[in-house]
Design a protein around this motif. Structure first.
Motif: not given
Length: 69
Positions: A48-51, A54-63
């Motif tokens: 769950l923590q990984q999700e 990943a959800f927050s990183e999905a909105f960062n185009p640099d990751t």
């Protein structure tokens, strides 16, 4: 989502879900599959923590969240 469809049902009913899933981007499908496997192997809380990450990183185009796992 699991769904049981009778053998005599129309082809449209049997192929609808795979077509719907396949219509998503490859990167999102790859990420989802890796996160599910990660959660199954590492446990619910860690998964769950990984999700969340990943959800927050999905909105960062640099990751690229799938490279993190």
């Amino acid at each position: 989502m699991n769904k049981v469809v009778p053998l005599d049902s129309s082809t449209r009913k049997r192929t609808g879900l795979p077509v719907k899933i396949g219509g998503n981007s490859l990167s999102s499908l790859r990420s989802i599959k890796m996160l599910v496997n990660f959660g199954l192997n590492e446990g619910y809380e860690v998964g769950l923590q990984q999700e969340v990450t990943a959800f927050s990183e999905a909105f960062n185009p640099d990751t690229k969240q799938w490279e993190r796992l």
